[in-house]
Design a protein around this motif. Structure first.
Motif, short mmCIF file in Angstrom:
data_model
loop_
_atom_site.label_atom_id
_atom_site.label_comp_id
_atom_site.label_asym_id
_atom_site.label_seq_id
_atom_site.Cartn_x
_atom_site.Cartn_y
_atom_site.Cartn_z
N HIS A 89 18.01 40.54 27.09
CA HIS A 89 19.94 41.33 27.66
C HIS A 89 20.96 41.15 26.06
O HIS A 89 20.81 40.34 25.21
CB HIS A 89 19.96 39.54 28.44
CG HIS A 89 19.84 38.35 27.71
ND1 HIS A 89 19.07 37.66 27.52
CD2 HIS A 89 21.02 37.74 27.72
CE1 HIS A 89 19.31 36.21 26.52
NE2 HIS A 89 20.02 36.64 26.36
N LYS A 90 22.27 41.58 26.54
CA LYS A 90 22.99 41.23 25.26
C LYS A 90 22.97 40.35 25.13
O LYS A 90 23.20 38.80 25.84
CB LYS A 90 23.87 42.45 25.92
CG LYS A 90 24.09 43.89 26.02
CD LYS A 90 25.16 44.41 26.07
CE LYS A 90 25.09 46.07 25.57
NZ LYS A 90 26.23 46.73 25.82
N ALA A 91 23.46 39.61 24.04
CA ALA A 91 23.81 38.58 22.75
C ALA A 91 25.39 38.47 23.53
O ALA A 91 26.08 39.22 24.11
CB ALA A 91 24.32 38.84 21.49
N ASN A 133 21.89 31.56 29.16
CA ASN A 133 20.56 30.63 28.87
C ASN A 133 19.70 30.28 30.16
O ASN A 133 18.89 30.89 30.25
CB ASN A 133 21.04 29.01 29.90
CG ASN A 133 21.90 28.44 28.63
OD1 ASN A 133 21.97 28.38 27.33
ND2 ASN A 133 22.46 27.51 28.78
N ILE A 134 19.55 31.65 31.20
CA ILE A 134 19.73 31.27 32.37
C ILE A 134 18.36 33.33 31.97
O ILE A 134 17.12 32.81 32.43
CB ILE A 134 20.48 32.02 33.71
CG1 ILE A 134 20.40 30.47 34.21
CG2 ILE A 134 19.50 32.84 34.59
CD1 ILE A 134 21.96 30.55 35.46
N PHE A 179 11.96 42.42 37.20
CA PHE A 179 12.82 42.93 38.59
C PHE A 179 13.78 42.63 38.70
O PHE A 179 14.90 42.97 38.58
CB PHE A 179 11.90 43.60 39.67
CG PHE A 179 13.14 44.11 40.72
CD1 PHE A 179 13.44 45.62 40.61
CD2 PHE A 179 14.38 43.71 41.80
CE1 PHE A 179 14.03 46.34 41.23
CE2 PHE A 179 14.85 44.21 42.72
CZ PHE A 179 15.19 45.00 42.28
N LEU A 180 13.57 41.06 38.77
CA LEU A 180 14.40 40.56 38.85
C LEU A 180 15.86 39.98 37.94
O LEU A 180 16.95 39.95 37.88
CB LEU A 180 14.01 38.19 38.92
CG LEU A 180 14.90 37.39 39.07
CD1 LEU A 180 15.56 37.84 40.26
CD2 LEU A 180 14.23 36.57 39.12
N ILE A 181 14.85 39.91 36.18
CA ILE A 181 15.33 39.54 34.77
C ILE A 181 16.44 40.99 35.45
O ILE A 181 17.40 41.38 34.76
CB ILE A 181 14.77 39.85 34.07
CG1 ILE A 181 13.59 38.34 34.07
CG2 ILE A 181 14.97 39.81 32.95
CD1 ILE A 181 12.54 38.33 32.49
N ASN A 182 15.91 42.69 35.36
CA ASN A 182 17.27 43.97 35.41
C ASN A 182 17.72 43.58 35.97
O ASN A 182 19.32 44.05 36.26
CB ASN A 182 15.82 45.04 35.67
CG ASN A 182 15.30 45.21 34.32
OD1 ASN A 182 14.32 46.28 34.82
ND2 ASN A 182 14.87 44.57 33.35
N PRO A 220 22.00 35.46 45.10
CA PRO A 220 20.67 35.37 44.84
C PRO A 220 19.87 35.64 44.20
O PRO A 220 18.68 35.31 44.78
CB PRO A 220 21.50 36.84 45.98
CG PRO A 220 22.70 36.78 46.34
CD PRO A 220 23.09 35.86 45.32
N SER A 221 20.27 36.09 43.41
CA SER A 221 19.56 35.90 41.33
C SER A 221 19.25 34.52 41.62
O SER A 221 17.97 34.42 40.86
CB SER A 221 20.51 36.04 41.11
OG SER A 221 20.27 38.10 41.22
N LEU A 222 20.04 33.42 42.29
CA LEU A 222 19.86 32.10 41.54
C LEU A 222 18.31 31.78 42.84
O LEU A 222 16.81 30.90 42.19
CB LEU A 222 20.24 30.92 41.36
CG LEU A 222 21.31 31.75 40.44
CD1 LEU A 222 22.62 30.45 40.50
CD2 LEU A 222 21.01 31.14 39.16
N ASP A 223 18.66 32.74 43.74
CA ASP A 223 17.70 31.80 44.67
C ASP A 223 16.38 32.68 44.52
O ASP A 223 14.89 32.02 44.93
CB ASP A 223 18.59 32.11 46.60
CG ASP A 223 19.46 31.29 47.12
OD1 ASP A 223 19.71 30.37 46.05
OD2 ASP A 223 20.36 31.87 47.60
#
Length: 350
Positions: free
Chosen positions: A166-168, A208-209, A291-294, A306-309
């Protein structure tokens, strides 16, 4: 120097030769020229201009000596990354450069080298090659795309996703250039995009995530590759055990190979080799995690519920899968290795 809606630099005979390169810079940024020192053979790094966190791309995002920016039909947008200039004396072919970028807390964000990764293999659906630092005598230019390290893939396994980190987030970063025993550092700053409503706390939570998920995906693929290499070696070793006296040992080894294959099949879809295969074969665990990361990554840094879940669900699955992998690495394989050594037929060492 003249200015227009598309800013150009016109090089003249009065300008130091070190700046007569194919690189373009906006006339709004004269910081490089202001930092110039006449000692042309010195090992130097220049403080990069502050860069906004933006979405987009430019031909200036890459380092390409053939690119002049003098196209007659279009202008050139400024680079969307952090543009880092460094100056080198004439160095040996065997000398290598390393550039390390750290955040304000001293954590490594990314590392770049002048030597290509000899272990890198290009394949469909795999990670891109890392950019390489140039080491020409004189002025060199490198653009950090603001991203964290690229995540590893699984050779010849197609995953329809991006492996780039990911971007800083906005803040100050330390750029350190190393050449042998010599080391130089400077500060780079990523500025907040004023069009984004994101506050500092949200950026930090997002970072952090994203970092935690990228760390886990890296661990997953390293474990997959490690166990696959060990499985292949074990299969080859077992094939060589033809005498009846090794029957019990071979049976135990075959059982372990079966266990390793079952775990691998839960982690990776090895039947997926090209684009259309992603529709024909079900995605396995690491493809779903990537896929979730993207889908979580965004220039507007804000992780939705939804991403956290989904992350919570997948992390729970990973706890079980990781436990199975660790058991094979730390318990099953060492136990079989001892028996193989005792029998005088070698061991699984990869």
């Amino acid at each position: 120097i003249m200015s227009s809606s598309h800013a150009f630099i016109f090089f003249t005979n009065a300008m130091p030769s070190v700046f007569k390169t194919a690189y373009l810079s906006s006339v709004d940024d004269l910081s490089l020229i202001r930092q110039y020192k006449k000692e042309s053979d010195e090992f130097l790094i220049f403080k990069p201009a502050s860069s906004y966190l933006i979405n987009g791309s430019s031909e200036l995002d890459k380092t390409d000596l053939s690119f002049t920016g003098l196209h007659t039909a279009r202008g050139i947008n400024p680079s969307t990354g952090v543009v880092i200039f460094y100056q080198l004396p004439e160095i040996k072919e065997t000398d290598q450069l390393t550039m390390e970028i750290k955040d304000a807390a001293g954590n490594i964000v990314n590392t770049f080298r002048s030597k290509k990764d000899s272990t890198y293999k290009k394949y469909d659906g795999g990670p891109p090659a890392e950019p390489v630092l140039s080491k020409e005598k004189g002025l060199n230019r490198f653009v950090w795309n603001m991203r964290y390290s690229t995540m590893p893939g699984v050779p010849d396994v197609y995953i329809e996703s991006s492996y780039t980190g990911h971007k800083a987030i906005p803040g100050k970063y330390t750029v350190t250039l190393m050449m042998g025993e010599k080391k130089l550092s400077t500060e780079a700053e990523i500025l907040v995009n004023p069009l984004y409503p994101t506050d500092a706390a949200t950026y930090k939570e997002y970072n952090n995530i994203m970092s935690s998920m990228e760390k886990e995906l890296t661990m997953m693929h390293k474990m997959v590759n490690n166990l696959n290499a060990k499985r292949e070696q074990l299969e080859s070793l077992l094939t060589s055990l033809t005498e009846d006296k090794y029957a019990v040992l071979k049976t135990e080894g075959i059982a372990l190979v079966k266990k390793m294959k079952a775990w691998d099949e839960d982690m990776i879809q090895r039947k997926t080799k090209v684009y259309d295969d992603a529709d024909n074969f079900p995605a396995k665990f690491t493809a779903n995690y990537l896929f979730l990361i993207n889908q979580t990554e965004s220039d507007i840094a804000n992780v939705n519920q939804p991403s956290l879940d989904r992350m919570k669900e997948l992390n729970a699955e990973w706890v079980i899968l990781k436990s199975r992998g660790v058991e094979m690495l730390d318990k099953n394989i060492p136990a079989l290795n001892k028996k193989l050594w005792d029998a005088g037929v070698g061991a699984v060492w990869k």
